[in-house]
Enzyme design. Structure first.
Site, mmCIF file in Angstrom:
data_model
loop_
_atom_site.group_PDB
_atom_site.id
_atom_site.type_symbol
_atom_site.label_atom_id
_atom_site.label_comp_id
_atom_site.label_asym_id
_atom_site.label_seq_id
_atom_site.Cartn_x
_atom_site.Cartn_y
_atom_site.Cartn_z
ATOM 1 N N PHE A 25 0.858 -1.187 0.000
ATOM 2 C CA PHE A 25 0.000 0.000 0.000
ATOM 3 C C PHE A 25 0.894 1.237 0.000
ATOM 4 O O PHE A 25 1.827 1.344 0.802
ATOM 5 C CB PHE A 25 -0.887 -0.006 1.257
ATOM 6 N N GLY A 26 0.600 2.162 -0.904
ATOM 7 C CA GLY A 26 1.359 3.419 -0.965
ATOM 8 C C GLY A 26 0.450 4.597 -0.686
ATOM 9 O O GLY A 26 -0.689 4.651 -1.169
ATOM 10 N N TYR A 27 0.948 5.531 0.111
ATOM 11 C CA TYR A 27 0.157 6.725 0.472
ATOM 12 C C TYR A 27 0.860 8.012 0.021
ATOM 13 O O TYR A 27 0.305 9.099 0.134
ATOM 14 C CB TYR A 27 -0.052 6.773 2.004
ATOM 15 N N GLY A 28 2.101 7.875 -0.460
ATOM 16 C CA GLY A 28 2.887 9.052 -0.854
ATOM 17 C C GLY A 28 3.271 8.922 -2.322
ATOM 18 O O GLY A 28 2.421 8.726 -3.190
ATOM 19 N N SER A 29 4.592 8.999 -2.582
ATOM 20 C CA SER A 29 5.028 8.935 -3.982
ATOM 21 C C SER A 29 4.671 7.602 -4.628
ATOM 22 O O SER A 29 4.587 7.510 -5.858
ATOM 23 C CB SER A 29 6.531 9.197 -4.086
ATOM 24 N N GLU A 100 12.710 2.954 -0.606
ATOM 25 C CA GLU A 100 12.187 3.456 0.678
ATOM 26 C C GLU A 100 13.199 3.279 1.820
ATOM 27 O O GLU A 100 12.806 3.223 2.978
ATOM 28 C CB GLU A 100 10.878 2.722 1.016
HETATM 29 C C1 SIN Z 1 4.642 5.765 0.192
HETATM 30 O O1 SIN Z 1 4.467 6.386 -0.863
HETATM 31 O O2 SIN Z 1 3.788 4.923 0.580
HETATM 32 C C2 SIN Z 1 5.846 5.935 1.050
HETATM 33 C C3 SIN Z 1 6.418 7.307 1.056
HETATM 34 C C4 SIN Z 1 6.972 7.756 -0.251
HETATM 35 O O3 SIN Z 1 7.728 7.007 -0.885
HETATM 36 O O4 SIN Z 1 6.659 8.866 -0.678
#
Ligand code: SIN
Length: 191
Positions: A25-29, A100
């Site tokens: 699951f990704g919440y950012g990039s 990451e």
């Molecule tokens: C993410 O996207 O879930 C982790 C943070 C990032 O890589 O921006």
């Protein structure tokens, strides 16, 4: 100053993961920069977590000497955090551990997809004990740091603007992101 890395720690966890595809699951990039192969993807959200620019970025949007700012999530009762779940071959985790590595630890979270499923997904969360984990409540200060930071992955403002655009694309509101975006645009307008 050296790059702080959690890569070896995360890769040690891979021994517990078999050969079957896994959800991340990704919440950012990870929502808008999808530079890894995946089998399926779904939009969804996690319960009890909130997105914040609380990680210093030494390797993507800044340098060890002049870090930028990237996102993590922290626990807040009743919060919901939108993101994207991807089903991947477990060999791909190696590349994501690398991407990451600057302070994120893998954690398994329940993801509620917009099509009504509950998935268990590996999520990369900033380690509160890492030196690069630096909570900051002043959005203007975060905006100033983002405005002036640049790293091997490009300007920190790209990370912020791409994130804000991705949220708008999915009709998601995030006052933290949109407020910092406005502060950065105000700074740019003055220059
Ligand atoms: C993410 O996207 O879930 C982790 C943070 C990032 O890589 O921006």
């Amino acid at each position: 100053m050296e790059l702080y890395s959690t890569k070896a720690h995360n890769q040690a966890n891979s021994k517990l993961i078999g050969d079957e595809p896994v959800w991340i699951f990704g919440y950012g990039s990870l929502i808008y920069k999808v530079d890894f192969p995946f089998i399926e993807c779904r939009t969804g959200y996690i319960k009890g977590w909130e997105r914040k620019f609380w990680m210093q970025s030494q390797d993507h949007r800044g340098t060890p000497e002049k870090p930028g700012r990237v996102l993590t999530i922290h626990q807040v009762n009743d919060a919901e955090c939108f993101g994207m779940a991807y089903l991947i071959d477990p060999v791909v985790l190696k590349d994501i551990d690398h991407r990451e590595q600057n302070g994120y630890l893998r954690q398994s979270l329940d993801v509620f997809t917009h099509c009504g499923e509950k998935l268990n997904a590996i999520t990369y969360i900033g380690d509160p004990d890492a030196p690069v984990y630096q909570p900051e409540s002043n959005n203007q200060k975060l905006a100033e740091q983002i405005y002036k930071s640049i790293g091997p992955s490009g300007p920190n403002t790209d990370y912020l603007f791409n994130m804000a655009d991705a949220l708008r694309q999915y009709n998601e509101n995030d006052s933290h992101i949109f407020d910092i975006e406005q502060h950065v645009k105000d700074i740019q307008a003055l220059k």
